[in-house]
Enzyme design. Structure first.
Site, short mmCIF file in Angstrom:
data_model
loop_
_atom_site.label_atom_id
_atom_site.label_comp_id
_atom_site.label_asym_id
_atom_site.label_seq_id
_atom_site.Cartn_x
_atom_site.Cartn_y
_atom_site.Cartn_z
N LYS A 94 -3.82 3.63 2.60
CA LYS A 94 -4.97 2.90 2.04
C LYS A 94 -6.05 3.88 1.61
O LYS A 94 -6.69 3.69 0.57
CB LYS A 94 -5.49 1.92 3.09
CG LYS A 94 -4.51 0.77 3.36
CD LYS A 94 -4.92 -0.03 4.57
CE LYS A 94 -3.99 -1.21 4.81
NZ LYS A 94 -4.19 -1.84 6.12
N GLU A 143 -4.93 -5.53 -5.55
CA GLU A 143 -6.11 -5.79 -4.71
C GLU A 143 -5.72 -6.00 -3.24
O GLU A 143 -6.45 -5.59 -2.33
CB GLU A 143 -6.84 -7.04 -5.23
CG GLU A 143 -8.12 -7.38 -4.50
CD GLU A 143 -9.19 -6.31 -4.65
OE1 GLU A 143 -9.66 -6.10 -5.77
OE2 GLU A 143 -9.56 -5.69 -3.63
N GLY A 168 -3.57 -10.27 7.39
CA GLY A 168 -3.25 -11.66 7.74
C GLY A 168 -2.85 -12.42 6.49
O GLY A 168 -3.24 -12.06 5.39
N GLU A 183 3.44 -4.73 15.25
CA GLU A 183 4.86 -4.89 14.93
C GLU A 183 5.72 -4.36 16.08
O GLU A 183 5.26 -3.57 16.91
CB GLU A 183 5.18 -4.09 13.67
CG GLU A 183 4.23 -4.42 12.56
CD GLU A 183 4.91 -4.62 11.24
OE1 GLU A 183 6.14 -4.64 11.18
OE2 GLU A 183 4.17 -4.77 10.25
N LYS A 213 0.83 -1.23 0.00
CA LYS A 213 0.00 0.00 0.00
C LYS A 213 0.85 1.26 0.00
O LYS A 213 0.46 2.28 -0.55
CB LYS A 213 -0.96 0.02 1.18
CG LYS A 213 -0.32 -0.07 2.55
CD LYS A 213 -0.68 -1.36 3.22
CE LYS A 213 0.28 -1.70 4.32
NZ LYS A 213 0.00 -2.93 5.00
N GLY A 215 -7.12 -6.49 2.82
CA GLY A 215 -6.82 -7.93 2.70
C GLY A 215 -7.65 -8.58 1.60
O GLY A 215 -7.60 -8.18 0.44
N ASP A 250 -0.43 3.77 7.92
CA ASP A 250 -0.99 2.68 7.11
C ASP A 250 -2.39 3.07 6.60
O ASP A 250 -2.73 2.82 5.44
CB ASP A 250 -1.07 1.42 8.01
CG ASP A 250 -1.65 0.23 7.30
OD1 ASP A 250 -0.91 -0.42 6.54
OD2 ASP A 250 -2.85 -0.05 7.48
#
Ligand code: HSE
Length: 428
Positions: free
Chosen positions: A204, A128, A301, A189, A104, A133, A200
């Site tokens: 997106k 995608e 995931g 993380e 991303k 996800g 993040d």
């Protein structure tokens, strides 16, 4: 007639790369190896111990082993980050290889450049897996809203923060306590900045905005506020008032301009998004004909991300995306962005103040003088010894700029002990 096997190169063998390799080579459950051959894997560290049987797959630390191999038709990039991913993806596209990525950051920062390179070299770049996800949101925005004008998108698109907020709400523990545990359990993380500070989410959101509005978004201009300053008390009081707290990513078209924002917000408990918990994501798309549509599912995931990556590979194999990509413009339209100062919202604020006569009147005078109307006041946790009280105030709608002016004055109130929290409330 038997289909020709697709030779692929894989860049990155971390959690997602390993899963993809495992799925493709797992003969028992999937049988994808009849269709796809992982010819070469490029990794950073060749000496790292890996529990795989690689058979004929070549492992290398040199990207040229993919770039120079004419038998490799398609490359899956799962290293993440802008660099060296941009360089790898652009070189793969230029050397005639289609690319499928989950990245991303590179798509948000340099996706338009990469899509232009793909177009010029008659190759395809599919992404995608970069948002939500396995939720098919990118394909839907490309294909299923052609008859609509999209007015806005609102989403929970970061699983890590949603996991932390859900546990803070359920367990009454602090951000730090839940973060530590989430790190131990692998939900956050070691350096959680990207997730908890909202980076993040802005990546997106920029990708979704590009697809929904054809808008080229400068990442730095998106309003961004993470979840690190949220205190656990807020969940208790918000809940009492009928709200849950989520990290919201939103883009809205207002008079042909766009307002993009990522920040924690109170959501009325009866709204579906308020009940999207743990690592789940939800993306709400408002089409002028469809009304609001909600896409919900596991947003992160190895399995769900592999699902999106494999679907992109299959689309390329089926030749579907050639015609689809022709329909998809490379969007470069420049929308001006609305500054967050002009966002209108209801607000939740919590302060600790001296519990004495006239204090509430002085607080409401500041808000009233700024044209901000109070909806609810709760007096909480009165400390008889210290003669302090906590006030939780919900306002009616106000403009952000005006609210911040009022907050400056509240912070100067003589009787104020601490200014504890300010959160926005989402409008539905
Ligand atoms: N860190 C991301 C998340 C992973 O928590 O949603 C998927 O992009």
């Amino acid at each position: 007639m038997e289909k020709k096997k697709l030779n692929i190169g894989l860049i990155g063998l971390g959690v997602i790369g390993s899963k993809i390799f495992e799925i493709i080579t797992d003969l028992e459950s999937h049988n994808y190896s009849k269709l796809i051959n992982v010819k070469t894997i490029v990794v950073k560290d060749l000496s790292k111990k890996r529990n795989f049987i690689f058979n004929k797959t070549k492992i290398s630390s040199n990207i040229n082993d993919i770039l120079d191999d004419e038998e490799i038709d398609l490359v899956v990039e799962v290293v993440g980050g802008e660099s060296p991913a941009f360089d790898y993806i652009s070189k793969c596209l230029k050397s005639g290889k289609d690319v499928v990525t989950a990245n991303k950051e590179v798509m948000a920062k340099r996706g338009l450049e990469l899509l232009a390179i793909a177009k010029n070299s008659s190759t395809q770049l599919r992404f995608e897996a970069s948002v939500g996800g396995g939720i098919p949101i990118i394909s839907s925005l490309k294909n299923d809203f052609s008859s609509n004008k999209i007015d806005g998108i609102r989403a929970i698109i970061n699983g890590t923060t949603n996991y932390i907020l859900t546990r803070m709400s359920n367990e009454g523990l602090s951000f730090r306590e839940i973060l530590n545990d989430a790190q131990k359990l692998g939900y956050a993380e070691t350096d959680p900045t990207n997730d908890v500070e909202g980076f993040d989410s802005i990546y997106k959101l920029a990708i979704l905005t590009n697809l929904a509005f054809g808008a080229k978004v400068e990442i730095k201009k998106i309003y961004r506020e993470g979840i690190t300053n949220i205190k656990n008390k807020e969940f208790k009081y918000a809940n009492e008032l009928g709200f849950s707290i989520k990290l919201i990513s939103s883009v809205k078209k207002i008079n042909n301009k766009l307002l993009l924002r990522v920040h924690p917000a109170l959501i009325p408990i009866e709204i579906p998004m308020a009940n999207v918990n743990s690592v789940l994501n939800m993306i709400e798309v408002h089409g002028n004909l469809t009304g609001p549509l909600w896409f919900q599912g596991a947003g992160a995931g190895p399995d769900t991300t592999s699902s999106a990556l494999l679907n992109d590979i299959f689309r390329i194999m089926d030749g579907i995306s050639k015609s689809e990509e022709n329909k998809t413009k490379i969007f470069e339209e420049k929308f001006s962005l609305i500054n967050m100062d002009y966002h209108n919202s209801k607000y939740y604020l919590r302060i600790t103040i001296k519990d004495k006569a006239g204090v509430l009147a002085r607080l409401s005078k500041i808000l009233g003088d700024n044209g901000i109307s109070i909806h609810t006041v709760l007096q909480k946790d009165t400390n008889i010894e210290l003669k302090n009280a906590e006030l939780v105030v919900m306002t009616h709608k106000a403009q952000e700029k005006i609210m911040l002016e009022a907050i400056k004055k509240i912070k100067k109130l003589e009787d104020l002990v601490t200014f504890d929290s300010l959160l926005r409330v989402e409008e539905y």
